[in-house]
Design a protein around this motif. Structure first.
Motif: not given
Length: 109
Positions: A44-53, A81-88
């Motif tokens: 799940v983490e790998s797929l999510l990281r690929q999507l975000v990239a 996690s906070q970085q991901l949310l603040s950037e989004s």
């Protein structure tokens, strides 16, 4: 109901046939997450990281990865996690969802 393995197999086929379709990939992520199987979390983490990239502004992937990381409880994971949310929040249409998730995570911390 009760056909998780069959559903997962179908989502995997769909994901393989549409490797660049973020929505299809995200459906596979959701299916794997609903299995509630800790052994599937690395995938799940790998797929999510690929999507975000591939699609940095795809909110569901950023939010999913942020939630997964925050759930681990480590300081490094929390910061990511906070970085991901603040950037989004900066430039995406589902920023309200990101802000809501960020508030929820902060309340739980």
């Amino acid at each position: 109901l009760g056909k998780r393995d069959e559903a997962e197999a179908q989502y995997r086929i769909a994901a393989r046939l549409s490797p660049n379709d973020d929505a299809v990939q995200m459906e596979l992520v959701k299916c794997l997450g609903r299995a509630n199987d800790p052994a599937k979390l690395p995938e799940v983490e790998s797929l999510l990281r690929q999507l975000v990239a591939r699609s940095p502004q795809f909110g569901p992937a950023r939010q999913g990865l942020a939630l997964l990381l925050a759930g681990r409880g480590g300081e490094k994971e929390w910061e990511e996690s906070q970085q991901l949310l603040s950037e989004s929040v900066a430039g995406e249409e589902s920023s309200t969802d990101s802000q809501r998730l960020e508030a929820l995570l902060l309340a739980r911390r």
